[in-house]
Every structure is written in structure tokens, then in C-alpha cells.
Design a protein around this motif. Structure first.
Motif, PDB file in Angstrom:
ATOM      1  N   PRO A 433      33.956  29.762  77.583  1.00 32.32           N
ATOM      2  CA  PRO A 433      34.386  28.889  78.685  1.00 32.32           C
ATOM      3  C   PRO A 433      33.627  29.133  79.984  1.00 32.32           C
ATOM      4  O   PRO A 433      33.738  28.340  80.921  1.00 32.32           O
ATOM      5  N   SER A 434      32.871  30.225  80.054  1.00 30.77           N
ATOM      6  CA  SER A 434      32.083  30.510  81.257  1.00 30.77           C
ATOM      7  C   SER A 434      30.695  29.886  81.198  1.00 30.77           C
ATOM      8  O   SER A 434      29.923  29.990  82.149  1.00 30.77           O
ATOM      9  N   VAL A 435      30.362  29.264  80.060  1.00 33.72           N
ATOM     10  CA  VAL A 435      29.083  28.574  79.897  1.00 33.72           C
ATOM     11  C   VAL A 435      29.340  27.072  79.984  1.00 33.72           C
ATOM     12  O   VAL A 435      30.297  26.569  79.392  1.00 33.72           O
ATOM     13  N   PHE A 436      28.500  26.353  80.712  1.00 35.43           N
ATOM     14  CA  PHE A 436      28.731  24.924  80.934  1.00 35.43           C
ATOM     15  C   PHE A 436      27.511  24.121  80.489  1.00 35.43           C
ATOM     16  O   PHE A 436      26.383  24.399  80.904  1.00 35.43           O
ATOM     17  N   ALA A 437      27.764  23.148  79.618  1.00 32.32           N
ATOM     18  CA  ALA A 437      26.695  22.298  79.079  1.00 32.32           C
ATOM     19  C   ALA A 437      27.023  20.837  79.389  1.00 32.32           C
ATOM     20  O   ALA A 437      27.691  20.168  78.600  1.00 32.32           O
ATOM     21  N   PRO A 438      26.554  20.332  80.541  1.00 29.80           N
ATOM     22  CA  PRO A 438      26.881  18.948  80.921  1.00 29.80           C
ATOM     23  C   PRO A 438      25.906  17.943  80.329  1.00 29.80           C
ATOM     24  O   PRO A 438      24.761  18.267  80.002  1.00 29.80           O
ATOM     25  N   LEU A 439      26.367  16.722  80.190  1.00 31.22           N
ATOM     26  CA  LEU A 439      25.496  15.617  79.814  1.00 31.22           C
ATOM     27  C   LEU A 439      26.163  14.304  80.178  1.00 31.22           C
ATOM     28  O   LEU A 439      27.372  14.256  80.438  1.00 31.22           O
ATOM     29  N   TRP A 440      25.372  13.247  80.194  1.00 25.43           N
ATOM     30  CA  TRP A 440      25.875  11.892  80.321  1.00 25.43           C
ATOM     31  C   TRP A 440      25.751  11.204  78.965  1.00 25.43           C
ATOM     32  O   TRP A 440      24.680  11.247  78.344  1.00 25.43           O
ATOM     33  N   VAL A 441      26.813  10.601  78.496  1.00 27.37           N
ATOM     34  CA  VAL A 441      26.769   9.754  77.310  1.00 27.37           C
ATOM     35  C   VAL A 441      26.677   8.317  77.803  1.00 27.37           C
ATOM     36  O   VAL A 441      27.501   7.878  78.621  1.00 27.37           O
ATOM     37  N   ILE A 442      25.672   7.601  77.324  1.00 30.30           N
ATOM     38  CA  ILE A 442      25.409   6.238  77.807  1.00 30.30           C
ATOM     39  C   ILE A 442      25.292   5.283  76.619  1.00 30.30           C
ATOM     40  O   ILE A 442      25.373   5.692  75.464  1.00 30.30           O
ATOM     41  N   ASP A 443      25.081   4.017  76.930  1.00 31.12           N
ATOM     42  CA  ASP A 443      24.880   2.975  75.912  1.00 31.12           C
ATOM     43  C   ASP A 443      26.031   2.914  74.913  1.00 31.12           C
ATOM     44  O   ASP A 443      25.838   2.844  73.697  1.00 31.12           O
ATOM     45  N   PHE A 444      27.247   2.922  75.430  1.00 26.14           N
ATOM     46  CA  PHE A 444      28.428   2.721  74.592  1.00 26.14           C
ATOM     47  C   PHE A 444      28.421   1.301  74.028  1.00 26.14           C
ATOM     48  O   PHE A 444      27.840   0.389  74.618  1.00 26.14           O
ATOM     49  N   PRO A 445      29.116   1.084  72.914  1.00 27.52           N
ATOM     50  CA  PRO A 445      29.308  -0.304  72.465  1.00 27.52           C
ATOM     51  C   PRO A 445      30.228  -1.041  73.438  1.00 27.52           C
ATOM     52  O   PRO A 445      31.195  -0.464  73.950  1.00 27.52           O
ATOM     53  N   LEU A 446      29.912  -2.289  73.700  1.00 28.79           N
ATOM     54  CA  LEU A 446      30.766  -3.086  74.586  1.00 28.79           C
ATOM     55  C   LEU A 446      32.071  -3.443  73.885  1.00 28.79           C
ATOM     56  O   LEU A 446      33.129  -3.487  74.507  1.00 28.79           O
ATOM     57  N   PHE A 447      31.985  -3.681  72.561  1.00 27.59           N
ATOM     58  CA  PHE A 447      33.156  -4.059  71.770  1.00 27.59           C
ATOM     59  C   PHE A 447      33.340  -3.066  70.625  1.00 27.59           C
ATOM     60  O   PHE A 447      32.377  -2.456  70.153  1.00 27.59           O
ATOM     61  N   GLU A 448      34.564  -2.941  70.161  1.00 31.35           N
ATOM     62  CA  GLU A 448      34.822  -2.199  68.926  1.00 31.35           C
ATOM     63  C   GLU A 448      35.619  -3.096  67.985  1.00 31.35           C
ATOM     64  O   GLU A 448      36.509  -3.832  68.391  1.00 31.35           O
ATOM     65  N   TRP A 449      35.251  -3.027  66.706  1.00 39.39           N
ATOM     66  CA  TRP A 449      35.834  -3.886  65.674  1.00 39.39           C
ATOM     67  C   TRP A 449      37.088  -3.247  65.121  1.00 39.39           C
ATOM     68  O   TRP A 449      37.115  -2.061  64.817  1.00 39.39           O
ATOM     69  N   ASP A 450      38.157  -4.018  65.001  1.00 35.47           N
ATOM     70  CA  ASP A 450      39.400  -3.543  64.412  1.00 35.47           C
ATOM     71  C   ASP A 450      39.597  -4.204  63.056  1.00 35.47           C
ATOM     72  O   ASP A 450      39.737  -5.438  62.976  1.00 35.47           O
ATOM     73  N   GLU A 451      39.577  -3.408  61.994  1.00 32.99           N
ATOM     74  CA  GLU A 451      39.685  -3.954  60.636  1.00 32.99           C
ATOM     75  C   GLU A 451      41.037  -4.618  60.396  1.00 32.99           C
ATOM     76  O   GLU A 451      41.140  -5.623  59.689  1.00 32.99           O
ATOM     77  N   GLU A 452      42.085  -4.053  60.982  1.00 37.03           N
ATOM     78  CA  GLU A 452      43.425  -4.567  60.718  1.00 37.03           C
ATOM     79  C   GLU A 452      43.598  -5.984  61.253  1.00 37.03           C
ATOM     80  O   GLU A 452      44.131  -6.867  60.574  1.00 37.03           O
ATOM     81  N   THR A 453      43.158  -6.209  62.485  1.00 33.21           N
ATOM     82  CA  THR A 453      43.327  -7.534  63.089  1.00 33.21           C
ATOM     83  C   THR A 453      42.109  -8.422  62.908  1.00 33.21           C
ATOM     84  O   THR A 453      42.155  -9.608  63.251  1.00 33.21           O
ATOM     85  N   GLN A 454      41.005  -7.829  62.379  1.00 34.85           N
ATOM     86  CA  GLN A 454      39.777  -8.576  62.137  1.00 34.85           C
ATOM     87  C   GLN A 454      39.270  -9.254  63.414  1.00 34.85           C
ATOM     88  O   GLN A 454      38.940 -10.455  63.427  1.00 34.85           O
ATOM     89  N   ARG A 455      39.194  -8.446  64.486  1.00 33.04           N
ATOM     90  CA  ARG A 455      38.681  -8.983  65.744  1.00 33.04           C
ATOM     91  C   ARG A 455      38.109  -7.837  66.572  1.00 33.04           C
ATOM     92  O   ARG A 455      38.331  -6.661  66.305  1.00 33.04           O
ATOM     93  N   TYR A 456      37.354  -8.226  67.594  1.00 31.38           N
ATOM     94  CA  TYR A 456      36.773  -7.253  68.506  1.00 31.38           C
ATOM     95  C   TYR A 456      37.701  -7.007  69.700  1.00 31.38           C
ATOM     96  O   TYR A 456      38.416  -7.916  70.146  1.00 31.38           O
ATOM     97  N   TYR A 457      37.673  -5.768  70.194  1.00 26.59           N
ATOM     98  CA  TYR A 457      38.387  -5.406  71.417  1.00 26.59           C
ATOM     99  C   TYR A 457      37.394  -4.765  72.388  1.00 26.59           C
ATOM    100  O   TYR A 457      36.362  -4.217  71.965  1.00 26.59           O
ATOM    101  N   ALA A 458      37.699  -4.820  73.664  1.00 32.46           N
ATOM    102  CA  ALA A 458      36.836  -4.174  74.653  1.00 32.46           C
ATOM    103  C   ALA A 458      36.925  -2.658  74.475  1.00 32.46           C
ATOM    104  O   ALA A 458      38.014  -2.089  74.413  1.00 32.46           O
ATOM    105  N   THR A 459      35.774  -2.001  74.371  1.00 35.92           N
ATOM    106  CA  THR A 459      35.763  -0.547  74.214  1.00 35.92           C
ATOM    107  C   THR A 459      36.327   0.133  75.450  1.00 35.92           C
ATOM    108  O   THR A 459      37.077   1.102  75.345  1.00 35.92           O
ATOM    109  N   HIS A 460      35.984  -0.371  76.624  1.00 39.57           N
ATOM    110  CA  HIS A 460      36.501   0.207  77.863  1.00 39.57           C
ATOM    111  C   HIS A 460      37.562  -0.713  78.471  1.00 39.57           C
ATOM    112  O   HIS A 460      38.734  -0.497  78.337  1.00 39.57           O
TER     113      HIS A 460
END
Length: 601
Positions: A433-460
Motif C-alpha cells: 500500500p506504500s507503492v503507488f502506480a497511477p494511470l489514466w484509462v481512456i477510450d471507454f466504450p460509449l455504449f454497453e450491450w445488455d443481452e437480457e434486454t437486447q439493447r445498448y445502454y450508456a456506459t457512463h
């Protein structure tokens, strides 16, 4: 005057001074004719000495003191014969001449020391006592300093701290709202904000240019170590900026906090990782980079309805030899350096771990490359030695290494392997816990697919701007559209995240349509923001850090609870105030509400 000094400030240079101290009795020790009292306040501990030969009555009074009595002491600062190097005041003691008992105390239900004998629920029930413990107090001091330094940094960058409402309109997309009935508007309800999202965007439309707020937010969701039903955000928004501007600004904030509060400077820019690389390499959109064990795929194919990397397609597994691998969409694993010495019992324990309901894998395949270079695996009877040796080469395994392999649906299996990776790292002591490894995660998907409802939802959320390069794909390949979104991740914890916002009303309407909102529904939920965009909205973007998470990371803790003065437990209950609780029927009548409670098992 109750005191002239605190219990943490006296030093050897003060010897000979007469002082008045006040505080709580930490402990009382009787040693012959002397009685020693450790007196504690927020600032530290000072040893008080009562001498029976000098004042028998005073010594007798001191010997009857109990733990947590509040007392006032007058005396002279003197050099200690037996010094205590563990505390700042350890070179001095107070030779007492006067003792006043301000408040007596019952015996506390647990010891008020760094390492307490009280369980979590007991300490939460008596949180006002738990807060006296130096470890908890230091966490709250750290929280204060972190909030102060945040304000100092953002003020220097021309941000305005602006308060937004707590009683707002419910928008039942995403996490559940906490709702508040309105007495003056019977049958109607406010919601407590999950985030000031719409208000901070409206502030940008209003021309405030740079806004921040250290704000309480509320989500009615299941709890875990890093979640509370009420939590605090460092909430920010900026105008006339793009993704790069926001990342630079708030990487600067994190570097400032690390430098001022931890004495740690990051000379280089935080690394950046695409979301798809994080998932394919670590099975998580918040990878812990303090250690290696990056995934190696033996079989993989890019997903059609999801943002994925076609270059990830691979298959080095001969068909028709092992049905489990044949039927799997993804086969991959990690290489644990130096773990070929793991016993069968240890591997069985890892197998049991991945089979637990929280992980959900069906089994675990292992390959051991021994110190002498020989190879042994749990699939030797299905594959030739040459095939298994080729897999070892693909893993980059050296002598003494252990490979652990899972298979199944791609994303599901990657998440399972991510849990296994963290478990192995914990066993090997790689998550310091005394060591820190930061980063930025970028280029997320704008939508995520839901198999149950068979439609896209906003990821954020529906206000996130698509990457301009991907806008032509909105109708034809929505699953391939990247968001202008970004998360700040440190040590496998998402400390904060945000996005560039849509500022064009036509694009915003298009987003609502893609997400299944009728114009009427969109206007009913977000009408204020939609209308505001018609009057000249600047390009804007924002981000929010979880203050509780940042403090707990800086304090090197696993849970955010001890960084919050009065937290809730895992059931969302306040053990100290016994909340939530029933309300008086008269209050329900006043609100024109009736309860129809369903029985729960």
C-alpha cells in the motif's frame, strides 16, 4: 482557562515551566509511591506524575482515576528519567501540583488505542469513542488536509466553489435514488443527488467557466468496502476544454496532493491505457499495475457488439483434443513468477477460490515449469509436450514459474482471471500500500450491450461525448464507438473519472434516441439541460474524484469507513444513531403517505 498547553506540544525546552493541561485519561499506572497518568487529547499524550511523598491526598485522588475521565492538571514540566522515544513528548513529564476531575467516565466498551479490541459494529455503535483513537483521528486530519489542499490547488487554477441543490428531480437511470417526499406537494418527491451532473453542466452554460465543489452525493446501492450510501466527491467542470486539457489539469491535482501530503513526486506523466487493452490485458477497467502477471491469451476472438481489438484474435490451441477448451470463446492465463514450487494443496486452494460464487469459474488449469526446465500440467493427457512447451514460451515463462489458466466467455472469464490475479498477488505480497502506480484509462466504450434486454445502454451517462472520429459509427456500429471518457486509476482503484460532455443539442437528442428515450421521456427527465443547450452551450468537460477513496488510499487503508467521521455499515445502517428507523405515524399522515410493507424472509 482550562489549559495553557496541549498534550502534544511540550518538549525538553519547556522544562521548568508551570503549565495547565486538560484531556482524557489514557491509562493509570501505580508504581510504589508514584502514580503515572497518561493524559491524551487530539494533539498527543503527556505523562503526568503524582508523588505520594509530596502530596498523599493528591496521589490518592489520581490513583482512583478511571480510563476516559476528563481531567485538568496543573504542574511543572520536568525531564523524564526513563524517556519514551515513541512519542514526541517522551522526553518530559509533568510533576502535578493540582488535579481537577471535570467529568467521570464509565468503563469504555473497548480499548481506545491504535489497536482496539472492539469489533466493527461495536466501534461503529460507539463511534464517538472510536474517534478518540489516534489512528482514526489521524485519518480525519488527513481528510481535512486533503480537502484543504484540493481547494488551494483549484483556487489557484481559477475554479469557483459553487454549491448545488440537495433536493433535486429523480432521474431513475443508473443507480437507485434516495427519494424524499414533499409535504407541500403531496404525492410528489425529491431525490437526493447521485451527482451534481446536470447542475454543473448548467453552470458551464451560465458562463462560470470553471466550477468545483466538495459535495455529498447519495446512491441507494449495495455496499462494499469502498462504497457508502452517502459519499463525498471532488466534483469539477471546465469550459472550452477537451479531454487532454482535463487530464492535464487533474493529473496536476493528484501530483500536488501526493507531493504535499505524502512527500511523493511523480516526475513523469501518468501512463495511459485504452479500455480495451485494460480488459484484454488485466480483465479490469481499473488494473493494478504495481505488479505484472499480464494476461496471455491462448485463444481469443474479437467481440462483435462490443468495443474490442480485432488484433486480439488468436488461437494456438489444437482443436478436438480437450472439449473444455474447444467450446470456450476465450482461453488465457497469468504467469506467476517463482511459483512452480506451489504444492498441490496450494493449487487446490486457488481452484476453490475461482469456483466461489463471487468469482464463478468452473475450474482452473495449471502448467508448472520446474527449476530444471521440465514441464508438468493438468492437461498433459490432452496435449503433446511440444504444444504445452509452446504455450510456456507464449507466456514468457522461465524455470520456476507457474501458469494459471481459465476459459469460457471472453469478458466473464477475463474478470474471473482478474480476481485470481489479485489473489495470487496478495499471496505473494505484491500489493504494497506504500507503492503507488497511477494511470489514466481512456477510450471507454460509449455504449454497453445488455443481452437480457437486447439493447445498448450508456456506459457512463447520456451526456458523454462520443469520440468525434467515431460519430459516423453511431447508427451502424454503436458498440464500436469510443467515448471521450477517462478514469484516474491508482493501485487497482478508480479514484475518479469523467468525460467530455455533449454540448450540441442535436447530437444530444440523437444520443437520447439511440438509448431508447422518446422525445417526451427525454424532455421529462432532462428538459432543463436540453433547453439550456439551445441558448449557446460552450464545449465543456468534467471529472469527479471520490474524496473518501482518495483519503483511504493516502492513509493506506483497505476500507473507506475509517476515513469518514460517521460511516454506515455494510447494511447501510448507522449503528450509533440506529438509523434508518420507523417514523411517527403523524409524520406519515402529514406527508399523506401509507406504508404497504412486504414480508421479507
Amino acid at each position: 482557562m482550562y489549559r495553557t498547553k496541549t498534550n502534544g506540544e511540550l518538549r525538553l525546552a519547556n522544562a521548568g515551566e508551570q503549565v495547565t493541561l486538560a484531556g482524557w485519561v489514557q491509562r493509570v499506572r501505580k508504581m510504589g509511591a508514584l502514580t503515572f497518568v497518561d493524559l491524551r487529547d487530539r494533539y498527543g499524550i503527556t505523562q503526568i506524575v503524582f508523588n505520594e511523598e509530596k502530596d498523599a491526598a493528591l496521589n490518592e485522588k489520581a490513583s482512583r482515576l478511571g480510563r476516559e475521565y476528563v481531567i485538568q492538571v496543573v504542574g511543572t514540566v520536568s525531564e523524564r528519567e526513563s524517556k519514551n522515544k515513541n512519542i514526541p513528548t517522551g522526553e518530559i513529564e509533568i510533576i502535578a501540583t493540582e488535579l481537577n476531575i471535570i467529568s467521570s467516565s464509565e468503563v469504555p466498551p473497548f480499548t481506545i488505542e491504535d489497536k482496539s479490541d472492539g469489533g466493527d459494529d461495536l466501534r461503529m455503535q460507539y463511534r464517538y469513542l472510536d474517534l478518540r483513537r489516534p489512528t482514526v483521528r489521524r485519518n480525519l486530519e488527513l481528510r481535512h488536509k486533503l480537502a484543504f489542499e484540493t481547494r488551494r490547488y483549484l483556487d489557484a487554477q481559477d475554479f469557483l466553489e459553487i454549491e448545488t441543490p440537495f433536493l433535486i428531480k429523480s432521474t431513475p437511470e443508473g443507480a437507485r435514488d434516495f427519494v424524499v417526499p414533499s409535504r407541500m406537494n403531496p404525492g410528489q418527491f425529491y431525490a437526493l443527488p447521485q451527482s451534481p451532473q446536470q447542475f454543473k453542466q448548467l453552470l458551464m452554460v451560465a458562463g462560470m467557466d470553471r466550477y468545483f465543489q466538495i459535495v455529498k452525493c447519495f446512491r441507494d446501492e449495495d455496499l462494499r468496502a469502498d462504497r457508502q450510501p452517502e459519499f463525498t466527491q471532488i466534483d469539477c467542470e471546465m469550459s472550452f476544454v477537451d479531454q487532454e486539457d482535463v487530464i492535464q489539469m487533474f493529473e496536476g491535482l493528484m501530483k500536488h496532493l501526493f507531493s504535499t501530503l505524502k512527500g511523493k513526486d511523480f516526475a513523469e506523466a501518468f501512463p495511459r491505457m485504452k479500455w480495451v487493452d485494460a480488459m484484454n490485458g488485466y480483465g479490469s477497467d481499473k488494473p493494478d499495475l504495481r505488479f505484472g502477471m499480464k494476461f496471455t491469451a491462448l485463444k481469443s476472438q474479437a467481440l462483435e457488439k462490443e468495443l474490442d481489438d480485432p488484433a486480439d484474435t488468436v488461437n494456438v490451441i489444437p482443436d478436438g483434443q480437450f472439449g473444455v477448451f474447444d467450446s470456450a470463446a476465450w482461453v488465457g492465463g497469468i504467469c506467476a513468477n517463482g511459483c512452480a514450487s506451489y504444492t498441490r494443496k496450494q493449487i487446490d486452494q486457488l481452484t476453490d477460490f475461482v469456483k466461489r460464487s463471487q468469482v464463478g469459474a468452473k475450474g482452473l488449469i495449471w502448467i508448472r515449469k520446474n527449476e530444471d526446465g521440465s514441464i508438468k500440467s493438468s492437461v498433459d493427457k490432452f496435449y503433446s509436450p511440444e504444444t504445452v512447451a509452446a504455450w510456456c514460451d507464449r507466456f514468457g515463462a522461465g524455470n520456476g514459474d507457474l501458469m494459471l489458466i481459465l476459459c469460457g466467455d471472453k469478458r466473464k472469464t477475463q474478470k474471473q482471471l482478474s480476481a485470481l490475479r489479485l489473489e495470487v498477488a496478495d499471496q505473494l505480497g505484491l500489493r504494497n500500500p506504500s507503492v503507488f502506480a497511477p494511470l489514466w484509462v481512456i477510450d471507454f466504450p460509449l455504449f454497453e450491450w445488455d443481452e437480457e434486454t437486447q439493447r445498448y445502454y450508456a456506459t457512463h451517462h447520456p451526456f458523454t461525448m462520443p469520440n468525434p472520429d467515431d460519430i459516423p459509427l453511431l447508427d451502424s456500429k454503436p458498440g464500436s464507438v469510443r467515448a471521450w471518457a477517462y478514469d484516474c486509476v491508482i493501485n487497482g482503484v478508480e479514484l475518479g473519472g469523467g468525460s467530455v460532455r455533449i454540448h450540441d443539442s442535436q447530437l444530444q437528442e440523437r444520443m437520447f434516441e439511440l438509448l431508447g428515450f422518446t422525445p417526451e421521456k427525454a424532455m421529462a427527465q432532462f428538459g432543463c439541460l436540453i433547453n439550456a443547450f439551445k441558448y449557446g452551450a460552450p464545449p465543456h468537460a468534467g471529472l469527479a474524484f471520490g474524496l473518501d477513496r482518495v483519503v483511504s488510499m493516502f492513509a493506506e487503508l483497505d476500507s473507506i469507513r475509517d476515513c469518514i467521521a460517521f460511516p454506515k455499515n455494510n447494511q447501510g445502517r448507522d449503528m450509533m444513531m440506529d438509523s434508518p428507523s420507523p417514523i411517527d405515524p403523524a409524520q406519515l399522515d402529514e406527508l399523506q403517505l401509507k406504508l404497504d410493507l412486504k414480508e421479507t424472509l
